[in-house]
Scaffold this motif. Structure first.
Motif: not given
Length: 100
Positions: A52-79
């Motif tokens: 990993r070239s920077s701390l920034y890349e390391w952080y975003f490899e392991y932690y998702k932003n809140p909008m991406e978490q919301m998208h995944e939550r909606c995608e996992n609920y079929p309705p």
């Protein structure tokens, strides 16, 4: 990520069993630490560490932003997933999970 790691471990275990020399003098039931031998060069061919070239890349490899978490939550609920295709993500998410 975990499934990829599990697949890598299984592959390494199978490679270790295939590459090891079996001593004909020892019975097949007893294995000792000396009977399992892999050269360092062979072992390093299987495992390549990702740099990993920077701390920034390391952080975003392991932690998702809140909008991406919301998208995944909606995608996992079929309705919600179906409705997001019809009226859009934000309206569908608000209807099923409340305001974000």
């Amino acid at each position: 990520m975990r499934s990829l790691l599990a697949l890598l471990i299984v592959t390494l275990a199978l490679a270790a069993l295939c590459c090891c020399e079996k001593d004909p003098k020892e019975p097949s039931g007893s294995l000792s630490a000396d009977s399992i031998k892999i050269k360092k060069e062979v072992a390093n061919a299987f495992v390549k560490r990702q740099k990993r070239s920077s701390l920034y890349e390391w952080y975003f490899e392991y932690y998702k932003n809140p909008m991406e978490q919301m998208h995944e939550r909606c995608e996992n609920y079929p309705p919600c997933d179906y409705l997001s295709d019809q009226i859009g993500f934000s309206l569908a998410y608000n209807r099923f999970f409340g305001r974000y």
